[in-house]
Design an enzyme around this catalytic site. Structure first.
Site, PDB file in Angstrom:
ATOM      1  CB  SER A  57      -0.846  -0.045   1.323  1.00 19.31           C
ATOM      2  OG  SER A  57      -1.400   1.118   1.491  1.00 19.31           O
ATOM      3  NE  ARG A 108      -4.818  -2.193   1.176  1.00 23.31           N
ATOM      4  CZ  ARG A 108      -4.461  -1.440   0.265  1.00 23.31           C
ATOM      5  NH1 ARG A 108      -3.512  -1.430  -0.629  1.00 23.31           N
ATOM      6  NH2 ARG A 108      -5.469  -0.430  -0.049  1.00 23.31           N
ATOM      7  CG  HIS A 135     -10.515  -0.054  -1.228  1.00 25.20           C
ATOM      8  ND1 HIS A 135     -10.202   0.286   0.119  1.00 25.20           N
ATOM      9  CD2 HIS A 135      -9.407   0.441  -1.857  1.00 25.20           C
ATOM     10  CE1 HIS A 135      -9.023   0.874  -0.015  1.00 25.20           C
ATOM     11  NE2 HIS A 135      -8.591   0.981  -1.324  1.00 25.20           N
ATOM     12  CD  GLN A 138      -9.873   4.716  -3.637  1.00 26.36           C
ATOM     13  OE1 GLN A 138      -8.766   4.549  -3.053  1.00 26.36           O
ATOM     14  NE2 GLN A 138     -10.279   5.912  -4.088  1.00 26.36           N
ATOM     15  CG  ASN A 166     -10.941  -4.584  -4.567  1.00 24.63           C
ATOM     16  OD1 ASN A 166     -10.973  -4.090  -5.644  1.00 24.63           O
ATOM     17  ND2 ASN A 166      -9.861  -4.942  -3.761  1.00 24.63           N
ATOM     18  CG  ASP A 227      -8.716  -0.709  -9.693  1.00 26.07           C
ATOM     19  OD1 ASP A 227      -7.878  -0.372  -9.579  1.00 26.07           O
ATOM     20  OD2 ASP A 227      -9.537  -1.795  -8.773  1.00 26.07           O
ATOM     21  CB  SER A 231      -7.079  -6.869  -7.651  1.00 19.79           C
ATOM     22  OG  SER A 231      -7.868  -5.860  -8.247  1.00 19.79           O
ATOM     23  CB  CYS A 267      -8.849   3.408  -6.590  1.00 22.58           C
ATOM     24  SG  CYS A 267      -8.694   2.055  -7.504  1.00 22.58           S
ATOM     25  CG  LEU A 268      -4.492   7.003  -8.280  1.00 21.65           C
ATOM     26  CD1 LEU A 268      -3.498   8.235  -7.825  1.00 21.65           C
ATOM     27  CD2 LEU A 268      -4.106   6.678  -9.813  1.00 21.65           C
ATOM     28  NE  ARG A 295      -8.739   5.671   0.615  1.00 25.27           N
ATOM     29  CZ  ARG A 295      -7.941   4.666   0.597  1.00 25.27           C
ATOM     30  NH1 ARG A 295      -7.068   4.344  -0.685  1.00 25.27           N
ATOM     31  NH2 ARG A 295      -7.745   3.834   1.613  1.00 25.27           N
TER      32      ARG A 295
HETATM   33  N1  NVA Z   1      -8.638  -3.528  -7.184  1.00 24.33           N
HETATM   34  C1  NVA Z   1      -7.421  -2.831  -6.733  1.00 24.33           C
HETATM   35  C2  NVA Z   1      -7.474  -1.822  -5.923  1.00 24.33           C
HETATM   36  C3  NVA Z   1      -6.083  -1.093  -5.228  1.00 24.33           C
HETATM   37  C4  NVA Z   1      -6.482   0.041  -4.552  1.00 24.33           C
HETATM   38  C5  NVA Z   1      -6.608  -4.186  -5.868  1.00 24.33           C
HETATM   39  O1  NVA Z   1      -7.306  -4.769  -4.906  1.00 24.33           O
HETATM   40  O2  NVA Z   1      -5.520  -4.283  -6.165  1.00 24.33           O
HETATM   41  N1   CP Z   2      -6.120   3.076  -3.444  1.00 19.63           N
HETATM   42  C1   CP Z   2      -5.355   2.613  -2.523  1.00 19.63           C
HETATM   43  O1   CP Z   2      -5.873   1.919  -1.652  1.00 19.63           O
HETATM   44  O2   CP Z   2      -3.888   2.591  -2.624  1.00 19.63           O
HETATM   45  P1   CP Z   2      -3.135   1.884  -2.046  1.00 19.63           P
HETATM   46  O3   CP Z   2      -3.070   0.421  -2.570  1.00 19.63           O
HETATM   47  O4   CP Z   2      -1.541   2.443  -2.524  1.00 19.63           O
HETATM   48  O5   CP Z   2      -3.439   1.986  -0.407  1.00 19.63           O
END
Ligand code: NVA
Ligand code: CP
Length: 309
Positions: A57, A108, A135, A138, A166, A227, A231, A267-268, A295
């Site tokens: 993260s 997380r 999430h 977010q 998610n 997104d 993931s 969401c990055l 956030r």
């Molecule tokens: N769908 C992505 C979101 C990241 C913030 C994941 O779960 O990796």
């Molecule tokens: N959008 C988001 O949750 O980013 P991170 O995975 O960097 O926390």
């Protein structure tokens, strides 16, 4: 328990509309205070937060840690190798031990059941910082960003293009509470969880559409949202997914179809040139960085609610 007095923040739809709107209003208030340079509002003084990360993260870690500390508290980062929840130690033991040292826990995790177990056995509030299923923090930040840029969330059209993951589940659970038009355009076989779609539809609050046609979907959108296609936990499927998701890239042509009022959100982290082009993410109507900033403000308000401030 009243929906305004729940112990944990696990799913947006656990809360009623009034509570969600209160949290968003509070987020805007505390944001204004922090942006003004004011550093005397310290409700979390003397409080500690444990942050469990089973996945990588940037935003979640830094926004929770910074936000909690700006409001007077101290946050402790526990990375994937530290407590190895469910492997080195059972989740229910982690929950009960951390509850004895901390006032709040953020986590997380991979399996959604892990966050449910943490919440069940923890005596302090648990905040969901992303699971394979949803999430919610977010999408609270996204809602705040839409209110700031569009003036409201109610009545808008949000079109998500990509994997029914998610992020989509949290959009659906928000749509079960606040009325707006939510469309998920995804390849066949990558639709969101059916039960969650049904739950959002049953709530009878919002218009919900699931489609395989992104070009048709984006017309008249207030927000086009994207997104990653693979993931966290699915990275070995990345090459395969790039094939299947062809046609679901948010590029300049798709944004043009959406129309001139459409903002781009993500969401990055983003994979530029994969689910979104560099041009779209850098365009003036892209609000991905205000979105990322929010956030922190959304989460501060969530924690204020859970800790009774
Ligand atoms: N769908 C992505 C979101 C990241 C913030 C994941 O779960 O990796
Ligand atoms: N959008 C988001 O949750 O980013 P991170 O995975 O960097 O926390």
């Amino acid at each position: 328990k009243e929906k305004s007095e729940l112990k944990d923040f696990l799913h947006i739809s656990d809360f009623d509309k009034a509570t969600i709107m209160n949290i968003l209003n509070r987020a805007a208030e505390v944001k204004a205070l922090l942006k003004s340079g004011e550093r005397t509002y310290l409700p979390f003084k003397g409080k500690t937060m444990a942050m469990i990360f089973a996945k990588p993260s940037m935003r979640t870690r830094v926004s929770f840690e910074t936000g909690f500390s700006l409001l007077g508290g101290h946050a402790i980062y526990l990375g994937p190798d530290d407590i190895q929840m469910g492997k080195r130690e059972e989740t229910r033991d982690v929950a009960r031990v951390l509850s004895r040292y901390n006032d709040i826990i953020m986590a997380r995790v991979f399996a959604h059941q892990d966050i449910l177990d943490l919440a069940k056995y923890s005596s302090v509030p648990v905040v969901n910082g992303l699971t394979d299923y949803n999430h919610p923090c977010q999408i609270m930040a996204d809602a705040l960003t839409m209110i700031e840029h569009i003036g409201q969330l109610e009545g808008t059209k949000v079109v998500y293009v990509g994997d029914g993951n998610n992020i989509v589940h949290s959009w659906l659970l928000l749509a079960a509470v606040i009325p707006f038009h939510f469309v998920c355009a995804c390849p066949k076989g990558f639709e969101p969880d059916e039960k969650t779609v049904e739950k959002a539809r049953q709530a009878g609050v919002s218009k919900i559409e699931i489609t395989n046609d992104p070009k048709e979907a984006v017309r008249g959108a207030d927000v086009v949202y994207s997104d990653v296609w693979a993931s966290m936990g699915q990275k070995e499927e990345a090459a395969y997914r790039r094939q299947v998701f062809k046609g679901f890239q948010v590029d300049e042509a798709l944004m043009k179809l959406a129309g001139p009022k459409a903002y781009f959100m993500h969401c990055l982290p983003a994979e530029r040139g994969v689910e979104v082009t560099d041009g779209v993410i850098e365009a003036p109507n892209s609000i991905v960085f205000p979105q990322a900033e929010n956030r922190m403000h959304a989460q501060n308000a969530i924690m204020l609610n859970l800790l009774g401030f």
